[in-house]
Write an enzyme that holds these catalytic residues in place. Structure first.
Site, short mmCIF file in Angstrom:
data_model
loop_
_atom_site.label_atom_id
_atom_site.label_comp_id
_atom_site.label_asym_id
_atom_site.label_seq_id
_atom_site.Cartn_x
_atom_site.Cartn_y
_atom_site.Cartn_z
N ARG A 150 38.35 30.92 31.28
CA ARG A 150 39.24 31.76 30.49
C ARG A 150 38.89 31.54 29.02
O ARG A 150 38.44 30.46 28.63
CB ARG A 150 40.71 31.39 30.73
CG ARG A 150 41.19 31.56 32.17
CD ARG A 150 42.66 31.16 32.28
NE ARG A 150 43.18 31.34 33.63
CZ ARG A 150 43.24 30.38 34.54
NH1 ARG A 150 42.81 29.16 34.24
NH2 ARG A 150 43.71 30.62 35.75
N LYS A 174 45.76 26.73 33.21
CA LYS A 174 47.18 27.10 33.14
C LYS A 174 48.04 26.02 33.79
O LYS A 174 47.67 25.44 34.81
CB LYS A 174 47.41 28.44 33.84
CG LYS A 174 46.84 29.63 33.08
CD LYS A 174 47.22 30.93 33.75
CE LYS A 174 46.73 32.13 32.97
NZ LYS A 174 47.09 33.41 33.60
N ARG A 248 34.15 36.51 32.84
CA ARG A 248 34.77 35.72 33.92
C ARG A 248 34.75 36.50 35.22
O ARG A 248 34.42 35.94 36.28
CB ARG A 248 36.21 35.38 33.50
CG ARG A 248 37.03 34.60 34.52
CD ARG A 248 38.31 34.14 33.81
NE ARG A 248 39.40 33.81 34.72
CZ ARG A 248 39.60 32.62 35.27
NH1 ARG A 248 38.75 31.63 35.03
NH2 ARG A 248 40.63 32.39 36.06
N TYR A 280 38.24 40.10 43.91
CA TYR A 280 36.78 40.14 43.85
C TYR A 280 36.16 40.64 45.15
O TYR A 280 35.04 41.13 45.15
CB TYR A 280 36.23 38.76 43.46
CG TYR A 280 36.70 38.38 42.09
CD1 TYR A 280 36.21 39.02 40.96
CD2 TYR A 280 37.69 37.42 41.91
CE1 TYR A 280 36.66 38.70 39.70
CE2 TYR A 280 38.16 37.10 40.66
CZ TYR A 280 37.64 37.74 39.56
OH TYR A 280 38.11 37.43 38.31
#
Length: 309
Positions: A150, A174, A248, A280
């Site tokens: 990120r 995170k 990313r 994805y």
């Protein structure tokens, strides 16, 4: 009005929502919660409200996207931003509304843009290495694509997070969750080349541990990297909508194409929920469909027949 007075503007806006608009406490809390994103952005960018232009708001929209906020929440925040600027115009603080043409993101399932390895190479080749920031930018692009970080993780990357011998990065993601991410030889090489330039810089106290710095010797911001990535993509002749998050997505898509297990990709990206990673599989299926339509012999024959008609 100075940035120190943003809190005063916030209080006036709350009073307007309560007395003029007659909103409930819950509605007011929701509006002001969303406006706090904008006010924090203005403080970080040292922007006065009277100097805000559409470009600044578009950058703000990109920042909240990079922060990983859901499309529906982004749309709500930007709706609150438009309401806030309408209030500023009504109250006479601003003459024109810079948010008038600000577009909200499309709500719903969105398959993000991805770049091929060849397009990443084109971006890196487009960088002018004679400029002091050239090698830094090349290293940033290579690390984002090779490690799938990120943008917030990249700006906070420190030297004690790099394990060169083991070829791993220690990333605090995170929720302060730690993970280990493999780093390629090419990314390590680009970082090493950047250090030759970095070692010549005058670095601000307290910033010495950050890997990537701006020309003033302080660590970079998300916005700085966003602007650099967009500009580099344009210089490389890439017409897709490109952001740090695109690199990313491209990292994860290439892993899936190469046969990596979805759980492994989840760990690499630091996704708490496997459902986040499953997007994805949709990207890969979309790519596979294009490949089949382009290269399958039945489709090739059909396309040839259509051209002859």
């Amino acid at each position: 009005m100075q940035n120190d007075d943003l809190s005063v503007l916030r209080r006036r806006y709350v009073r307007y929502l309560r007395l003029e608009r007659g909103y409930s406490d819950n509605t007011i809390e929701a509006y002001t919660h969303d406006i706090d994103y904008l006010l924090n952005y203005l403080r970080n960018e040292n922007l006065k409200v009277e100097d805000v232009k559409l470009d600044n708001l578009e950058n703000f929209a990109a920042v909240i996207y990079e922060f990983g906020i859901a499309s529906s929440s982004q749309a709500r925040i930007l709706c609150g931003v438009r309401s806030f600027f309408k209030y500023l115009v009504i109250s006479g603080i601003l003459k024109d509304d810079p948010s008038e043409l600000l577009e909200a993101p499309t709500v719903g399932e969105h398959l993000p843009e991805v770049l091929s390895t060849e397009e990443i190479d084109r971006m890196e080749a487009a960088i002018d290495l004679s400029k002091w920031e050239g090698q830094r930018n090349r290293a940033i692009i290579e690390v984002l694509f090779s490690c799938g970080l990120r943008v917030s993780e990249l700006v906070n990357l420190k030297f004690n997070d790099i394990f060169e011998r083991e070829k791993f990065l220690r990333i605090i993601g995170k929720g302060d969750k730690e993970r280990l991410v493999p780093i390629s030889d090419s990314a390590l090489h680009e970082i090493q080349l950047w250090l030759y330039d970095r070692n010549l810089m005058k670095i601000k106290p307290g910033e010495q541990d950050y890997v990537f710095l701006n020309r003033r010797g302080a660590h970079l911001t998300r916005t700085m990297i966003l602007i650099m990535i967009k500009r580099t993509a344009e210089e490389a002749g890439i017409t897709k909508t490109v952001s740090p998050h695109t690199l990313r997505h491209s990292f994860a898509t290439e892993l899936l194409k190469g046969g990596a297990d979805l759980r492994a990709i989840q760990e690499m990206l630091g996704h708490e929920n496997i459902k986040t990673t499953q997007i994805y599989t949709h990207i890969d299926i979309t790519t596979l469909r294009k490949e089949i339509l382009t290269h399958h012999p039945r489709n090739i024959k059909e396309n040839t027949d259509k051209q002859l008609i």
